[in-house]
Design a protein around this motif. Sequence first.
Motif, mmCIF file in Angstrom:
data_model
loop_
_atom_site.group_PDB
_atom_site.id
_atom_site.type_symbol
_atom_site.label_atom_id
_atom_site.label_comp_id
_atom_site.label_asym_id
_atom_site.label_seq_id
_atom_site.Cartn_x
_atom_site.Cartn_y
_atom_site.Cartn_z
ATOM 1 N N LEU A 1 -7.367 -0.876 -6.954
ATOM 2 C CA LEU A 1 -6.664 0.319 -6.514
ATOM 3 C C LEU A 1 -5.599 0.674 -7.530
ATOM 4 N N THR A 2 -5.695 1.855 -8.116
ATOM 5 C CA THR A 2 -4.758 2.238 -9.159
ATOM 6 C C THR A 2 -4.251 3.632 -8.946
ATOM 7 N N THR A 3 -3.073 3.876 -9.466
ATOM 8 C CA THR A 3 -2.502 5.216 -9.530
ATOM 9 C C THR A 3 -2.164 5.449 -10.997
ATOM 10 N N GLY A 4 -3.062 6.127 -11.696
ATOM 11 C CA GLY A 4 -2.887 6.259 -13.145
ATOM 12 C C GLY A 4 -3.184 4.923 -13.794
ATOM 13 N N THR A 5 -2.197 4.337 -14.455
ATOM 14 C CA THR A 5 -2.345 3.043 -15.105
ATOM 15 C C THR A 5 -1.663 1.936 -14.335
ATOM 16 N N THR A 6 -1.096 2.262 -13.164
ATOM 17 C CA THR A 6 -0.357 1.295 -12.365
ATOM 18 C C THR A 6 -1.157 0.922 -11.126
ATOM 19 N N THR A 7 -1.358 -0.360 -10.899
ATOM 20 C CA THR A 7 -2.042 -0.788 -9.690
ATOM 21 C C THR A 7 -1.104 -0.677 -8.505
ATOM 22 N N ILE A 8 -1.671 -0.434 -7.334
ATOM 23 C CA ILE A 8 -0.861 -0.368 -6.119
ATOM 24 C C ILE A 8 -0.141 -1.686 -5.890
ATOM 25 N N GLN A 9 -0.812 -2.776 -6.238
ATOM 26 C CA GLN A 9 -0.228 -4.087 -6.043
ATOM 27 C C GLN A 9 1.055 -4.275 -6.833
ATOM 28 N N SER A 10 1.148 -3.589 -7.993
ATOM 29 C CA SER A 10 2.320 -3.769 -8.848
ATOM 30 C C SER A 10 3.485 -2.866 -8.484
ATOM 31 N N LEU A 11 3.308 -1.993 -7.497
ATOM 32 C CA LEU A 11 4.409 -1.117 -7.102
ATOM 33 C C LEU A 11 5.545 -1.952 -6.526
ATOM 34 N N PRO A 12 6.790 -1.510 -6.720
ATOM 35 C CA PRO A 12 7.935 -2.239 -6.161
ATOM 36 C C PRO A 12 7.836 -2.342 -4.637
ATOM 37 N N THR A 13 8.409 -3.399 -4.108
ATOM 38 C CA THR A 13 8.352 -3.638 -2.661
ATOM 39 C C THR A 13 8.949 -2.482 -1.868
ATOM 40 N N GLU A 14 10.056 -1.896 -2.378
ATOM 41 C CA GLU A 14 10.685 -0.800 -1.629
ATOM 42 C C GLU A 14 9.781 0.427 -1.579
ATOM 43 N N VAL A 15 8.965 0.634 -2.627
ATOM 44 C CA VAL A 15 8.035 1.770 -2.628
ATOM 45 C C VAL A 15 6.908 1.528 -1.619
ATOM 46 N N LEU A 16 6.349 0.321 -1.647
ATOM 47 C CA LEU A 16 5.294 -0.010 -0.688
ATOM 48 C C LEU A 16 5.807 0.083 0.748
ATOM 49 N N THR A 17 7.029 -0.375 0.968
ATOM 50 C CA THR A 17 7.610 -0.305 2.310
ATOM 51 C C THR A 17 7.716 1.140 2.779
ATOM 52 N N ALA A 18 8.159 2.034 1.883
ATOM 53 C CA ALA A 18 8.272 3.452 2.223
ATOM 54 C C ALA A 18 6.909 4.043 2.559
ATOM 55 N N ILE A 19 5.873 3.615 1.819
ATOM 56 C CA ILE A 19 4.516 4.089 2.104
ATOM 57 C C ILE A 19 4.057 3.588 3.469
ATOM 58 N N PHE A 20 4.298 2.317 3.744
ATOM 59 C CA PHE A 20 3.847 1.727 5.006
ATOM 60 C C PHE A 20 4.525 2.384 6.207
ATOM 61 N N HIS A 21 5.742 2.862 6.029
ATOM 62 C CA HIS A 21 6.458 3.513 7.132
ATOM 63 C C HIS A 21 5.754 4.794 7.578
ATOM 64 N N ASN A 22 4.951 5.392 6.732
ATOM 65 C CA ASN A 22 4.280 6.647 7.061
ATOM 66 C C ASN A 22 2.859 6.449 7.582
ATOM 67 N N LEU A 23 2.420 5.202 7.710
ATOM 68 C CA LEU A 23 1.078 4.920 8.192
ATOM 69 C C LEU A 23 1.033 4.876 9.712
ATOM 70 N N ARG A 24 -0.150 5.177 10.255
ATOM 71 C CA ARG A 24 -0.381 4.988 11.678
ATOM 72 C C ARG A 24 -0.488 3.497 11.970
ATOM 73 N N VAL A 25 -0.281 3.134 13.241
ATOM 74 C CA VAL A 25 -0.288 1.722 13.610
ATOM 75 C C VAL A 25 -1.618 1.037 13.270
ATOM 76 N N PRO A 26 -2.793 1.663 13.531
ATOM 77 C CA PRO A 26 -4.042 0.986 13.147
ATOM 78 C C PRO A 26 -4.128 0.720 11.646
ATOM 79 N N ASP A 27 -3.656 1.680 10.846
ATOM 80 C CA ASP A 27 -3.680 1.485 9.397
ATOM 81 C C ASP A 27 -2.670 0.429 8.969
ATOM 82 N N LEU A 28 -1.543 0.394 9.656
ATOM 83 C CA LEU A 28 -0.537 -0.618 9.347
ATOM 84 C C LEU A 28 -1.082 -2.013 9.665
ATOM 85 N N ALA A 29 -1.873 -2.091 10.740
ATOM 86 C CA ALA A 29 -2.511 -3.370 11.066
ATOM 87 C C ALA A 29 -3.489 -3.784 9.973
ATOM 88 N N SER A 30 -4.206 -2.813 9.399
ATOM 89 C CA SER A 30 -5.125 -3.110 8.292
ATOM 90 C C SER A 30 -4.368 -3.570 7.058
#
Length: 569
Positions: free
Chosen positions: A11-40
Amino acid sequence: MDVSPSDETSLTTGTTTIQSLPTEVLTAIFHNLRVPDLASVRQTCRHWYEIVINNRTLMNRFVLSLRNFRIEEGVEPCLVLENTRSTFEKVCLKSCFISPAPMLWRSIGSHTVELTLNECTISGETLVGVLQSTRDSLRSLTIKSIKFDGPQIYNAPFDFRLERLHSLTIRSSFLYDGFLKLLKRICPNLKAIKLTFSSYERWGEQLVSFLATLSATLEAITLSYTKATGSLLLLIGGIKNLRLRKVSLKSCFGIKENDILMLARLQPTIVHLNLDNLFSASEQFLQALSASLPQMKRIKLRVARITNLHRSFLANMPQLNYLKITDATQMKGNIDLSAYENPVLEKLFVSAAMFSRNTLPRFFERCPNIRSLTLYQCTYENIHDLQIAFSHLKGLEYLNLQRTIDLGDSFFNRGVFDTIVMPFERIRFYPIANLHKLCYLNLSHCRDLSDQALMALRFPLLKKIDLRGLYVTEAGIATLVRDCPQLEYVLVDACKRICDTAVLYLCRDLRNLRLLNLESCKAITDQSVEHIVRHCRSLVWLNALNCPQLSDNAKERLRNVRTIRSLHV
């Protein structure tokens, strides 16, 4: 958002993998997910799992919901819960057999903020043990339909108090004096107590004693659907240092007008008062009540006649923003709402009234700040007066027209009506479709509405709609989901022409669908279950009772849908 651990590096965004995104960025993304997706997300990889379980806000969206579950020390599912690193602030147990399981409750109890026990089998000793495990975190406790043991169970010594517990709800249970004595010793800081449908020993001596220990913190008490008497109210109102703000006495038929007036004099701090389904309030009673409670903000009551009040009733309550009135007589005649005019009124509920011509437009012109309007089972000399009234309610968010027999498809379909002659001016009708802020619409049991009405609805912010008992088909549903894409709650129970195709439109096109009521939709088949299983990623509540064409296999498939927390089949 179905991503497996093996796919995470691709999973990539340009040349950056999603895994390498900073924790605060991933947390902000997860806050916008529905509960079933958050469970995934929690199941995707260890890094994401750690982010979710270590974030209190994200974990607060999950509910540990167990139904028909046996909680017992050493049982394998309990062992799994004991060893999990996940923490749950909300725990709901329904129809569970709860026996002593100290290890389990030490594991999950220390994080539990809200605990609900519904129709569970539990002894008094076990309940004390459960509460002891939650002593550092519990803020809300709800007990429903539980048969407590005799008072001797609560005589065992204990050394804890629920210091943070602020809300206690007990519904459909008998309260032994021994249980009230227990609560008196362990619940020192309660702010709200609800004893709905519950009863207690003798005349409530221990209940009053319990409330007296809470005089410094208690603000709200609900005794609705109980055998509360005027004597009990007098004792509660006279508790030293008690300052109540909210009181609900709905359907307490042993209470009379004088009992309420005495309570108002003893507790002038009351701002919310529910007298729904009690006596028919007279003009003299309302005037006396308003004089005793000038700070009133919300009131629900029955009146002997809507036309017989003077302006002095609300003149003494300048802060009143919620009013519910029911005409107990249902007499025909010129209904005059002028006695209820209040420019700060935000919520109005009127039941079983008949409105004469021009009444509603004049009233709403003087009460333009209403955001929530319910006109339940009302009748109109001219239904188009309601259309005119909408021109004064451009901020309306909640509209309930349930059981309005005067409503027809033309009420919605005519974009701009012809001008009509009013007493001093010519006014054009205001289309209901122009209520752009509407979030809730109830048209249930408006028997003359059909697909044509649904095809005229265009509410981009609408989240809840109730169409129970209407003669609508897949054609109307197709238009509805297209023009109201934000719908989350849809009730089409008892709609005889709702079929599998209509269910497909609801499940496939409403991405945020959380509640779906299909009860008594007798035309749906197992194909509807396939649509639900395949498309409903956010569904948490489903009612498919009395649907004779659903097979046992289809019902079992629904029981296995992980996201559905409340299922009725």
